[in-house]
Design a protein around this motif. Structure first.
Motif, PDB file in Angstrom:
ATOM      1  N   ASN A 176       0.625  -1.280  -0.241  1.00 19.65           N
ATOM      2  CA  ASN A 176       0.049   0.014   0.067  1.00 19.65           C
ATOM      3  C   ASN A 176       0.865   1.381  -0.001  1.00 19.65           C
ATOM      4  OD1 ASN A 176      -2.098  -1.798   0.656  1.00 19.65           O
ATOM      5  ND2 ASN A 176      -1.496  -1.793   2.646  1.00 19.65           N
TER       6      ASN A 176
ATOM      7  N   ILE B 139      -9.635  -0.888  -1.602  1.00 21.17           N
ATOM      8  CA  ILE B 139      -9.184   0.101  -2.572  1.00 21.17           C
ATOM      9  C   ILE B 139     -10.451   0.923  -2.894  1.00 21.17           C
ATOM     10  CG2 ILE B 139      -8.469   0.177  -5.173  1.00 21.17           C
ATOM     11  CD1 ILE B 139      -7.858  -2.756  -4.995  1.00 21.17           C
TER      12      ILE B 139
ATOM     13  N   ARG C  45     -12.460   2.947  -5.017  1.00 21.21           N
ATOM     14  CA  ARG C  45     -12.643   2.899  -6.651  1.00 21.21           C
ATOM     15  C   ARG C  45     -13.548   3.904  -6.859  1.00 21.21           C
ATOM     16  NH1 ARG C  45      -8.857  -0.607  -8.775  1.00 21.21           N
ATOM     17  NH2 ARG C  45      -9.303  -2.531  -7.941  1.00 21.21           N
TER      18      ARG C  45
ATOM     19  N   ARG D 180      -5.033   2.193  -2.488  1.00 19.37           N
ATOM     20  CA  ARG D 180      -5.185   0.866  -1.667  1.00 19.37           C
ATOM     21  C   ARG D 180      -4.525   1.176  -0.320  1.00 19.37           C
ATOM     22  NH1 ARG D 180      -2.670  -4.090  -0.447  1.00 19.37           N
ATOM     23  NH2 ARG D 180      -3.818  -5.814  -1.301  1.00 19.37           N
ATOM     24  N   THR D 181      -5.259   0.657   0.607  1.00 19.36           N
ATOM     25  CA  THR D 181      -4.743   0.579   2.099  1.00 19.36           C
ATOM     26  C   THR D 181      -5.308  -0.822   2.681  1.00 19.36           C
ATOM     27  OG1 THR D 181      -4.418   1.901   4.166  1.00 19.36           O
ATOM     28  CG2 THR D 181      -6.734   1.756   3.145  1.00 19.36           C
ATOM     29  N   GLU D 182      -4.671  -0.895   3.737  1.00 17.98           N
ATOM     30  CA  GLU D 182      -4.911  -2.480   4.440  1.00 17.98           C
ATOM     31  C   GLU D 182      -5.383  -2.029   6.093  1.00 17.98           C
ATOM     32  OE1 GLU D 182      -1.988  -5.305   4.147  1.00 17.98           O
ATOM     33  OE2 GLU D 182      -2.259  -5.255   2.004  1.00 17.98           O
TER      34      GLU D 182
ATOM     35  N   PRO E 243      -7.629  -5.755   2.576  1.00 20.94           N
ATOM     36  CA  PRO E 243      -7.230  -4.775   1.691  1.00 20.94           C
ATOM     37  C   PRO E 243      -8.515  -4.016   1.197  1.00 20.94           C
ATOM     38  CG  PRO E 243      -6.600  -6.861   1.227  1.00 20.94           C
ATOM     39  CD  PRO E 243      -7.631  -7.170   2.295  1.00 20.94           C
TER      40      PRO E 243
ATOM     41  N   ILE F  35      -8.465   7.163   2.816  1.00 21.75           N
ATOM     42  CA  ILE F  35      -8.015   6.357   1.177  1.00 21.75           C
ATOM     43  C   ILE F  35      -8.204   7.481   0.129  1.00 21.75           C
ATOM     44  CG2 ILE F  35      -7.908   4.317  -0.118  1.00 21.75           C
ATOM     45  CD1 ILE F  35     -10.183   3.177   1.955  1.00 21.75           C
TER      46      ILE F  35
END
Lengths: 159, 413
Positions: free
Chosen positions: A53, B175, B177, B214-216, B173, B209
Motif C-alpha cells: 500500500n 481500494i 474505486r 489501496r490501503t489495509e 485490503p 483512502i
C-alpha cells in the motif's frame, strides 16, 4: 547592500551545508527485481519498510543492521518501499513483481498432466467446440491429470 | 546400405536410443507462458490510449507457432500488431505490444471492464494432416477500472496465523474505486461458527483512502476455539456509508510447522546432513511428508535442489526429516534458500539464509521482521524541508527587523 549580499551568501552556504549533510546521511538503497526475487542493497540503511500500500499501512520491516543486502521472494504485485537509517527516512519507491501465466501439458503414454509453470495461481478452463466443459484452479508448480483433448486456457486467478 | 553401416559404426547405440526417446517425448510437451498475467489501468480524465508491452515465453525452448487473439468486452478497443508468431529453440521469449484505446463515453460506465490477449500454441498436425489432442492457451488480462461517482470501496479479507491458542490477524485490503477520497474507513468483523453461532467481534483500525488508492486495515483475534471452519461477516464503514460481505476461513489449517534445522559436523566439499524437525499440529496422521530445500546462487538460480525421504508423521507429534546436500563445488559465502515441507497438496514454507564457511553451515530464517529495537525512525525529507523553510523565514525576518532598526537608528542620528 554589501550586508544584504553577505546574508544571502551565508544562507546559500547554510543550504549547501544542509544539502551536503542530507546527501551524506541519506539511506541510499538500490532494489533490483529478478523474477519473483527482489534484492535490496544498501550501504547505510538499517531498515527497509515494504508494503503493498502506498500509505505503508500493514507494512513489514527488513532488518539490515547486520548486513548490506537482502533478497526476498515476493508474490507478483506492486510494492512500495523506503529505507531508513535512524537519521533520515528515505523517499518512497515503487517496484513491480510481474506476474507470469504459464502452463504445460506433460504427455506420457498413459496419462497427461497439466502443470502450472507460472508464478501465480491460475484458473484453467477446458473448452470443447466453444463450450466450457471443465475448470480447475492450480497454484504455482501444482499439476492435475487431464484428458488429452480439448483446449485448456489459463488465466490469472482472483481479483 | 553403406550409409547405414557407417552410421552404425560412428554413432553408439546409446545415442540412438536417447535420440529416439527425445523424439518420443518432445511432441508430448505443449508449453506456453505469457507475462504480465494482468495489466490494470485506472481511468483518468484525458486518458485516450495506452501502449502496453507483453511477452510470450517459450518455456521448453522448442520450435512453435503461437497465435495471438483478443477477446472480451473491450476487444474492439485493443489493437494487436501481430497475430501469428514463430519461435525457434534459441528464443526463450518474445516481446510484443498492443494498443488500448479508451472507448468514448467510458467515463459514464463505472466499474471493471476487461479484455483478454490470448496466446494459443498452434498444434503441429500429424501425418494425416489433422491434430488430435489437447491444446494450451495462456491469457494476459486487461483490467480497466472506471471510478464510481462519490465513494466506493472494493474490499477483501485475508486471515493470517489462525491457530488455536494463538492470535489471528485479519487483514482487509481496501481500494477506493470512487472519485472522492475517503476520510476514514474502518471495519467490524463478526465471527460465526459453522452452526451460525456468533463467537466474537473485531474492530479494525481506521485509515483514510485517496481516490484510486489501496490501503489495509488490520484487526486481531485471540483464538480460543478448536480447529475448523468459521465465517467472518465483514462490514466496512466509510464516511457514513457501508459495504458488507462474508468470507469463510479456517482455524488450524496450518498443520505442519518447521521447528528447526540442524547441521552437525559440516565440512565444505562433503555431504552435509540436514536434520529438519517438523511438528504435526493436526489431529490426524500426515502421510508422505517430505522436505524440499532449494538453494539459490547470487544470480538467484537454483544451485541445489535437495529432497528428504518421505515420512508419515503421527497426529500431534514431531519428526525429523533427513536431507543430504552434496557441497562439492560450493563456495564459501551467503546463499538464499527456500525450505518447503510438503504434505499432500499443501506445503509449509520458510525463507532461509545459508551462511557457508569451511567448517560451518549456519542456517537462519529470513523474512519479515518487526522494526529492530534501538533503531529509532529517521526524519523524513519533507520534515527536514519544512524545518529548513521555517529556519530561512526566521533568519530573513530577523535580518529584515534588524536592518529596519539599524536604518531607523541611522535616520535618528
Amino acid at each position: 547592500m554589501k550586508k544584504h549580499l553577505i546574508v544571502v551568501l551565508l544562507q546559500g552556504l547554510f543550504l549547501f551545508l544542509i544539502a551536503g549533510l542530507i546527501y551524506y546521511f541519506y539511506p541510499t538503497t538500490n532494489a533490483s527485481v529478478d523474477g519473483n526475487w527482489v534484492n535490496f542493497n544498501s550501504i547505510n540503511a538499517k531498515v527497509i519498510m515494504i508494503s503493498e500500500n502506498p500509505d505503508f499501512s500493514n507494512s513489514r520491516y527488513l532488518d539490515l543492521t547486520q548486513r548490506k543486502n537482502i533478497s526476498l521472494n515476493l508474490n507478483p504485485g506492486t510494492y512500495y518501499w523506503k529505507s531508513d537509517n535512524g537519521i533520515i527516512e528515505g523517499l518512497q519507491n515503487e517496484l513491480v513483481v510481474v506476474s507470469e501465466v504459464g502452463m504445460k501439458i506433460d504427455k506420457t503414454s498413459n496419462q497427461s498432466d497439466l502443470v502450472n509453470l507460472g508464478n501465480v495461481k491460475i484458473n484453467v478452463t477446458k473448452t470443447k467446440e466453444g463450450a466450457i466443459v471443465g475448470q480447475v484452479i492450480l497454484s504455482p508448480e501444482q499439476y492435475e491429470q487431464i484428458e488429452d483433448s480439448g483446449n485448456y486456457v489459463g488465466r490469472q486467478d482472483g481479483k | 546400405m553403406v550409409n547405414s553401416i557407417l552410421i552404425n559404426k560412428k554413432i553408439p547405440k546409446i545415442y540412438l536410443i536417447s535420440l529416439f526417446l527425445i523424439l518420443l517425448i518432445l511432441p508430448g510437451i505443449l508449453s506456453l507462458g505469457i507475462t504480465p498475467g494482468r495489466t490494470t489501468f485506472n481511468y483518468e480524465t484525458g486518458m485516450t490510449e495506452k501502449e502496453v508491452d507483453f511477452s510470450v515465453i517459450n518455456n521448453e525452448h522448442k520450435n512453435m507457432q503461437v497465435m495471438l487473439m483478443i477477446q472480451g468486452e473491450l476487444n474492439s478497443s485493443i489493437t494487436l500488431y501481430e497475430s501469428m508468431v514463430e519461435f525457434s529453440p534459441s528464443e526463450e521469449s518474445k516481446q510484443f505490444k498492443y494498443k488500448f484505446k479508451v472507448p468514448v463515453g467510458m467515463d459514464k460506465m463505472p466499474g471493471l471492464h476487461t479484455a483478454e490477449i490470448i496466446a494459443l500454441e498452434v498444434p503441429k498436425a500429424g501425418s494425416s494432416g489433422t491434430y488430435v489432442g489437447a491444446t494450451v492457451a495462456v491469457v494476459s488480462q486487461v483490467y480497466f477500472y472506471v471510478p464510481y461517482p462519490g465513494k466506493y470501496v472494493d474490499a477483501d479479507l485475508n486471515v493470517l496465523d489462525a491457530e488455536t491458542n494463538g492470535t489471528a490477524t485479519f487483514i482487509l485490503p481496501l481500494i477506493n474505486r470512487g472519485k472522492v477520497g475517503i476520510g476514514e474507513a474502518r471495519a467490524i468483523i463478526d465471527l460465526y461458527t459453522s452452526l451460525n453461532e456468533k463467537i466474537g467481534s473485531i474492530n479494525t483500525d481506521y485509515l483514510p483512502i485517496e481516490p484510486g488508492a489501496r490501503t489495509e486495515l488490520t484487526g486481531k483475534w485471540d483464538v480460543n476455539y478448536p480447529s475448523g471452519n468459521y465465517l467472518a461477516k465483514v462490514t466496512v464503514l466509510y464516511d457514513g456509508e457501508s459495504r458488507s460481505f462474508e468470507k469463510q476461513f479456517a482455524v488450524g489449517s496450518q498443520a505442519l510447522n518447521i521447528e528447526s534445522i540442524l547441521v552437525n559436523n559440516f565440512r565444505l566439499g562433503e555431504i552435509a546432513k540436514l536434520q529438519i524437525l517438523v511438528d504435526n499440529k493436526w489431529n490426524q496422521e500426515l502421510k508422505n511428508v517430505f522436505a524440499n530445500l532449494l538453494v539459490y546462487n547470487n544470480e538467484n538460480q537454483v544451485m541445489a535442489d535437495i529432497k528428504s525421504a518421505a515420512e508419515n508423521i503421527p497426529a500431534l507429534e514431531r519428526k525429523e526429516l533427513i536431507a543430504y546436500w552434496d557441497t562439492i563445488g560450493v563456495q564459501t559465502g551467503e546463499y538464499n534458500g527456500k525450505l518447503m515441507v510438503r504434505y499432500g497438496e499443501k506445503s509449509a514454507d520458510k525463507n532461509l539464509l545459508l551462511k557457508v564457511s569451511e567448517d560451518n553451515l549456519d542456517i537462519v530464517g529470513v523474512g519479515y521482521a518487526i522494526r529492530p529495537q534501538g533503531n529509532s525512525k529517521g526524519t523524513s525529507l519533507s520534515t527536514i524541508l519544512i524545518i529548513i523553510i521555517v529556519l530561512m523565514i526566521i533568519i530573513n525576518l530577523s535580518w529584515f527587523v534588524f536592518f529596519r532598526r539599524m536604518m531607523a537608528k541611522k535616520k535618528g542620528k
